[in-house]
Design an enzyme around this catalytic site. Structure first.
Site, PDB file in Angstrom:
ATOM      1  N   ASP A  49      -1.372   4.615  -6.050  1.00  0.00           N
ATOM      2  CA  ASP A  49      -1.232   3.233  -6.518  1.00  0.00           C
ATOM      3  C   ASP A  49      -0.072   2.550  -5.801  1.00  0.00           C
ATOM      4  OD1 ASP A  49      -1.237   0.866  -7.868  1.00  0.00           O
ATOM      5  OD2 ASP A  49      -1.052   1.726  -9.870  1.00  0.00           O
TER       6      ASP A  49
ATOM      7  N   ASP B 146      -3.456  -4.053  -3.228  1.00  0.00           N
ATOM      8  CA  ASP B 146      -3.199  -3.140  -4.337  1.00  0.00           C
ATOM      9  C   ASP B 146      -4.257  -2.050  -4.354  1.00  0.00           C
ATOM     10  OD1 ASP B 146      -2.507  -1.846  -6.624  1.00  0.00           O
ATOM     11  OD2 ASP B 146      -3.034  -3.465  -7.993  1.00  0.00           O
TER      12      ASP B 146
END
Length: 635
Positions: free
Chosen positions: A104, A300
């Protein structure tokens, strides 16, 4: 987190710039396709100065790095659309305890469930047990962190927009990156969860590997130790194949890699300078600064799809619909959302580019990133739907779908992000070291085998693991449940067997379909992995590699096979043969030879006897018969 994209909402705790830890943010990831919310960011003068000093220090460190500085090469698992995320494997502690962590880029802390967790879900691997690690140390309470009730240990807290949360204590231990990594194990700070809620509680992955900008980020910690360059790269697999590769540290960028400037001072997220979008070679008619609102254009890896400001989304949607007007519009999978979906486009992913238009993203420097259909479409029930949605705010968010089969290099040291189109599933095979042993094994969780694998060892720099004594594997079986996407189509088991041989890295002849039972769209399939034709057992190294891939669910199959789950695996030892079994072939050959010779001899004797009978029965013509010789004379 399947089809969940946690958009970030955070409140940054006030932290002094001279302190060792920059503790943390309240991230927010948003599920489904509601408006994206990004974390609030404290942009005070002192905070900007603090980040500027960090960047300057790292630039100076980079100038001192030798060309031979190592990096951590790691494989990615799972699938973006089936699981909603990609994971990698990380080992923590001594001896190492293994975890599957979601990669992430929007998170700044790495955390795993702790053995003392009062409210943690059932995840892929056992919880981290600090007491079993000889190198674990708690991060003691100090003025730079929030502390537990006893004022003994630093804590962290993450709260998400859809009411998920993760909280726990901070600890420090040895972190290992796998046998394929050049980087030796390093000490790092991570979160040990004491509570999970929402999707963090229910997800299969163990936790999060934070790759964002921040003092607790695993990347920042390794860079601060000067053990890797200030860069990392991600490469996600394509529409029909999951997996991929990740590299922590510098790589030599391909000559045709396309770069965009990334401003580390604008926001804590990795951003690029997107100027225009083209569909089928024609630019969308948009305001020049449409992609520069609020946080700008953010990358992201923890978000599945892409989200554009309203005007950009409407223009993009209309342009795609015009280009494929000949396709039939159908309803999407979510009744609560008006998905843009098309049918009659076929099932061959390789032919989508002949039907759907090319999309280009144009950066401020004039460079272009080409998006193929797999970078803006997802498949469901035989239809293809747009994977780009409208955002309720001005920020542009680009999730993992946009960079499938694209090597993305986050060159933090040079404030730029690079893109290079490639086959990410194949890329892993090119970046791994030939002959590297499999990651450190753990004890089997199979119900039907008594075989034990030795305790996990530090996965870096050690010789290949072997099974105890002279234990040999005769064959391996595993049961797999498959839920087909289409009730009218039965899985192609021959093709699936070929894919299994590729994923387990064995010859096709070694994979055997043993049994199939079905009920509706659900199939329970038993497979067997047998020794190669030239061997009577599976080598320890190969067996461990197969078992680890099965145990960790590392096999990746195209989406057309639906969802699969490993139910159980079993490793059977090589059975010791008796004297009769060992000499069976020789005995059988001798018996058959004797039988043939015996039958041949009998046949020859019978032929000879008949010939003798025929000769003795021969009489000359005119010879008197016995009846004539006994007849009396007539007078």
């Amino acid at each position: 987190m399947a089809r969940t994209w946690l958009h970030r909402t955070s409140s940054l705790l006030i932290v002094c710039s001279v302190l060792w830890f920059h503790l943390a943010t309240v991230d927010a990831k948003h599920h489904h396709r509601r408006p994206m919310v990004l974390p609030l960011h404290l942009s005070s003068r002192n905070h900007s100065l603090h980040r500027h000093v960090d960047n300057l220090r790292r630039h100076l460190q980079q100038s001192e790095f030798s060309p031979s500085i190592p990096n951590a090469r790691m494989r990615l698992y799972d699938d973006l659309l089936s699981n909603g995320y990609y994971t990698t494997r990380l080992w923590i502690g001594t001896p190492p305890q293994e975890f599957a962590l979601i990669v992430d880029t929007g998170s700044t802390v790495t955390y795993v469930p702790c053995s003392s967790c009062a409210q943690c879900g059932k995840h892929q691997d056992p919880r981290f047990q600090p007491d079993l690690s000889s190198t674990y140390q708690p991060v003691k309470c100090n003025p730079s962190c929030n502390c537990d009730d006893e004022q003994k240990q630093c804590t962290y807290d993450r709260r998400y927009a859809e009411m998920s949360s993760s909280s726990g204590v901070l600890g420090e231990d040895v972190v290992s990156f796998g046998n394929e990594s050049e980087l030796v194990p390093q000490r790092a700070v991570f979160g040990c969860e004491n509570m999970e809620t929402g999707d963090l509680y229910s997800q299969r992955a163990d936790g999060i590997m934070g790759l964002g900008r921040g003092r607790l980020s695993i990347v920042d910690q390794l860079v601060d130790k000067s053990v890797i360059g200030d860069s990392f790269s991600l490469c996600y697999g394509g529409m029909d194949v999951g997996g991929g590769a990740m590299v922590l540290g510098n790589i030599t960028p391909p000559p045709d890699m396309v770069f965009s400037h990334s401003d580390p001072f604008r926001s804590p997220y990795y951003n690029i300078e997107l100027k225009e979008m083209h569909v089928a070679g024609k630019p969308l008619k948009l305001h020049p600064g449409i992609f520069d609102g609020r946080h700008g254009t953010v990358l992201d890896s923890g978000t599945t799809y892409a989200y554009l400001p309203k005007a950009a989304f409407v223009a993009f949607r209309d342009a795609i619909i015009r280009e494929v007007h000949f396709l039939k519009r159908v309803h999407g999978p979510d009744p609560n959302y008006d998905d843009i979906c098309f049918s009659s486009a076929g099932r061959d992913f390789s032919q989508l580019a002949k039907i759907f238009p090319e999309v280009e993203m144009v950066f401020n420097n004039g460079k272009k990133l080409l998006l193929s259909p797999e970078n803006y479409l997802f498949q469901v029930s035989g239809a293809y739907c747009l994977g780009i949605f409208q955002n309720a705010e001005a920020t542009t968010l680009l999730g993992g779908i946009v960079v499938r089969n694209t090597l993305v290099t986050y060159d933090r040291g040079n404030d730029r992000i690079g893109f290079w189109k490639t086959n990410c599933s194949e890329l892993w095979r090119r970046v791994q070291f030939p002959g590297a042993p499999a990651p450190a094994p753990l004890v089997s969780q199979s119900k039907d085998t008594n075989m034990e694998i030795p305790p996990a060892l530090a996965p870096s720099g050690l010789p290949p693991n072997v099974l105890p004594g002279s234990f040999r594997i005769g064959f391996i079986t595993f049961d797999m449940s498959i839920s087909a996407n289409d009730s009218n189509l039965k899985p192609n088991f021959k093709e699936l067997a070929d894919l299994i041989s590729q994923e387990l890295e064995v010859d096709k002849s070694q994979v055997h379909l043993l049994n199939v039972t079905s009920k509706g769209n659900d199939f329970l399939v038993r497979w067997g992995i047998f020794p190669a034709a030239s061997a009577n057992y599976i080598s320890n190294t190969t067996a461990l590699s197969i078992i680890l891939r099965l145990r960790d669910h590392r096999m990746q199959f195209p989406e057309r096979f639906g969802n699969y789950k490993l139910v159980e695996w079993n490793a059977e030892p090589q059975r010791k043969m008796t004297w009769w079994q060992h000499h069976f072939l020789a005995l059988a050959l001798g018996f058959v030879t004797t039988l043939i010779l015996g039958l041949s001899a009998i046949g020859i004797w019978l032929v000879h006897r008949r010939r003798q009978q025929a000769i003795s029965a021969y009489e000359p013509v005119g010879a008197p018969t016995p009846e004539q010789e006994l007849q009396p004379l007539q007078s």
